[in-house]
Design an enzyme around this catalytic site. Structure first.
Site, PDB file in Angstrom:
ATOM      1  N   CYS A   1       4.446 -49.040 -34.064  1.00  0.00           N
ATOM      2  CA  CYS A   1       5.165 -48.679 -32.831  1.00  0.00           C
ATOM      3  C   CYS A   1       5.276 -47.162 -32.721  1.00  0.00           C
ATOM      4  O   CYS A   1       5.860 -46.527 -33.596  1.00  0.00           O
ATOM      5  CB  CYS A   1       6.576 -49.251 -32.852  1.00  0.00           C
ATOM      6  SG  CYS A   1       6.638 -50.997 -33.202  1.00  0.00           S
TER       7      CYS A   1
ATOM      8  N   ARG B   1      14.638 -58.666 -33.178  1.00  0.00           N
ATOM      9  CA  ARG B   1      14.422 -57.668 -34.244  1.00  0.00           C
ATOM     10  C   ARG B   1      15.710 -56.948 -34.634  1.00  0.00           C
ATOM     11  O   ARG B   1      16.382 -56.362 -33.784  1.00  0.00           O
ATOM     12  CB  ARG B   1      13.382 -56.635 -33.794  1.00  0.00           C
ATOM     13  CG  ARG B   1      13.123 -55.551 -34.856  1.00  0.00           C
ATOM     14  CD  ARG B   1      11.948 -54.653 -34.517  1.00  0.00           C
ATOM     15  NE  ARG B   1      10.784 -55.460 -34.240  1.00  0.00           N
ATOM     16  CZ  ARG B   1      10.215 -55.545 -33.039  1.00  0.00           C
ATOM     17  NH1 ARG B   1      10.668 -54.840 -32.035  1.00  0.00           N
ATOM     18  NH2 ARG B   1       9.179 -56.331 -32.861  1.00  0.00           N
TER      19      ARG B   1
ATOM     20  N   CYS C   1       2.316 -50.928 -30.347  1.00  0.00           N
ATOM     21  CA  CYS C   1       3.467 -50.864 -29.450  1.00  0.00           C
ATOM     22  C   CYS C   1       3.716 -49.399 -29.133  1.00  0.00           C
ATOM     23  O   CYS C   1       3.493 -48.539 -29.996  1.00  0.00           O
ATOM     24  CB  CYS C   1       4.691 -51.473 -30.148  1.00  0.00           C
ATOM     25  SG  CYS C   1       6.201 -51.365 -29.152  1.00  0.00           S
TER      26      CYS C   1
ATOM     27  N   CYS D   1      14.223 -34.159 -25.394  1.00  0.00           N
ATOM     28  CA  CYS D   1      14.147 -35.117 -24.285  1.00  0.00           C
ATOM     29  C   CYS D   1      15.168 -34.772 -23.195  1.00  0.00           C
ATOM     30  O   CYS D   1      16.338 -34.549 -23.478  1.00  0.00           O
ATOM     31  CB  CYS D   1      14.411 -36.535 -24.805  1.00  0.00           C
ATOM     32  SG  CYS D   1      14.228 -37.784 -23.511  1.00  0.00           S
TER      33      CYS D   1
ATOM     34  N   CYS E   1       8.866 -55.534 -24.925  1.00  0.00           N
ATOM     35  CA  CYS E   1       9.847 -55.427 -26.003  1.00  0.00           C
ATOM     36  C   CYS E   1      11.065 -54.774 -25.379  1.00  0.00           C
ATOM     37  O   CYS E   1      11.002 -53.613 -24.947  1.00  0.00           O
ATOM     38  CB  CYS E   1       9.269 -54.559 -27.125  1.00  0.00           C
ATOM     39  SG  CYS E   1      10.482 -54.143 -28.398  1.00  0.00           S
TER      40      CYS E   1
HETATM   41 FE1  SF4 Z   1      15.173 -39.584 -24.584  1.00  0.00          FE
HETATM   42 FE2  SF4 Z   1      14.721 -42.107 -25.378  1.00  0.00          FE
HETATM   43 FE3  SF4 Z   1      16.492 -40.557 -26.668  1.00  0.00          FE
HETATM   44 FE4  SF4 Z   1      17.071 -41.430 -24.245  1.00  0.00          FE
HETATM   45  S1  SF4 Z   1      16.739 -42.707 -26.079  1.00  0.00           S
HETATM   46  S2  SF4 Z   1      17.362 -39.316 -24.974  1.00  0.00           S
HETATM   47  S3  SF4 Z   1      15.063 -41.391 -23.274  1.00  0.00           S
HETATM   48  S4  SF4 Z   1      14.314 -40.225 -26.545  1.00  0.00           S
END
Ligand code: SF4
Ligand code: SAM
Ligand code: DTB
Length: 331
Positions: A98, A266, A129, A54, A189
């Protein structure tokens, strides 16, 4: 949309945090009973449909390319494999599935597969979700048309603490996606993490921000799972801040319950290393939802055996459907 006053002041939230513990828990339990079946817990199951790689730099997250956590990046899973996993979750008694992707935002070319996932899981009779990062208005509308029930997009921490935790997007970016999701008619959410090394003031700001927006239908409260190789996992390791104080965690849950009386609260990440007594206090404080299974997205979760035993000890039953709109206590 659920009801709840959005004119909470920061001082009011601060005063709740400062209550003697017994008074705070009594008030939270009273609010809980007035709004929800008092001995029911909603069960959700998570699946990481696209792991790692990411581009965002969230300081807590093992899936960021900025982390050296050893999490391997994968492509988006096949629709069939996702549906198989959803069928297992349903067999295990989960009511909501989810699906999480480690993206800054989905690409338009991903949308057809995501739509198929939503339709397939819904056809099994489970709530759906997704949490996929930022969404454009048109992507939110596409998911809504597919039948997506909930979208998870956390504010994570107080607006004033946000830039200390994440630098690749702003708090305002988060709010924009939440607005697009809400406008598309998808339930929201939205919650966050405690145990990031934040102050009590930051926790006040966090709950205040949630209470000041149209109340999210679900509010996940995560306790940081410190992962080696992440900025926060490494920074907090071996410090007194490495684990949130359990009493302060219960207080945060209780204040969330009082300030967001009709939201499902939650207990999310971090339960695996929480004592049964702490979780029991969280349920007393008004938490009424958990993630089931032995894995969250990449981190371990308590697991069905442990959870089954805990729920049975506490006399808590799985919640079949959410009681939104049925505001009298069920028992
Ligand atoms: Fe990526 Fe989500 Fe992890 Fe942030 S929380 S680094 S946006 S996967
Ligand atoms: N990438 C999407 C996003 O950020 O919106 C969705 C997935 S992200 C993993 C969902 C949430 O999980 C984060 O907002 C954060 O609150 C929580 N989370 C992630 N890593 C965590 C950790 N190590 N400990 C506790 N909570 C964590
Ligand atoms: C949320 O607030 N918590 C869940 C869900 N939303 C997607 C995710 C917890 C992730 C915990 C860390 C991990 O598994 O990598």
């Amino acid at each position: 949309m659920i009801q709840g006053r959005t004119d909470w002041t920061r001082d009011e939230i601060s005063a709740l945090f400062a209550l003697p513990f017994n008074d705070l828990l009594f008030e939270a339990q009273t609010v809980h009973r007035a709004n929800f079946p008092r001995n029911e817990v909603q069960l959700s199951t998570l699946l990481s449909i696209k792991t790692g790689g990411c581009p965002e730099d969230c300081g807590y997250c093992s899936q960021s390319t900025a982390a050296e956590s050893g999490v391997k990046a994968t492509k988006l899973m096949d629709v069939r494999a996702v549906l198989q996993s959803a069928a297992q979750a349903k067999d295990a008694g989960s009511g909501r599935f989810c699906m999480g992707a480690a993206w800054r935002n989905p690409k338009d070319r991903d949308m057809p597969a995501l739509v198929e996932m939503v339709k397939g899981v819904r056809a099994m009779g489970m709530e759906t979700c997704m949490t996929l990062g930022m969404l454009s208005e048109s992507q939110a509308n596409t998911l809504a048309e597919a039948g997506l029930d909930y979208y998870n997009h956390n504010i994570d921490t107080a607006p004033e603490n946000y830039a200390n935790i994440i630098s690749t997007r702003t708090f305002e970016d988060r709010i924009e996606t939440l607005e697009a999701v809400r406008a598309a008619g998808i339930n929201v959410c939205c919650g966050g993490i405690v145990g990031l090394g934040e102050t009590r003031e930051d926790r006040i700001g966090f709950i205040h921000a949630l209470a000041a927006m149209p109340h999210p239908e679900s509010v996940p409260i995560n306790a940081l799972v410190p992962v080696k190789g992440t900025v926060l996992g490494d920074m907090l390791a071996d410090t007194p801040l490495a684990k949130i104080d359990e009493i302060e965690f219960v207080r945060t849950v209780a204040v969330a319950r009082i300030a967001l009386p009709q939201s499902m609260v939650r207990l999310s990440a971090g339960r695996e290393s929480m004592s049964e007594a702490c979780q029991a206090l969280c349920f007393m404080a008004g938490a009424n939802s958990i993630f089931t299974g032995d894995k969250l997205l990449t981190a371990p979760n308590a697991g069905d055996d442990k959870d089954g035993a805990l729920l049975s000890k506490l006399g808590l039953k799985p919640m079949i459907a959410q009681p939104h709109g049925h505001l009298e206590a069920a028992e």
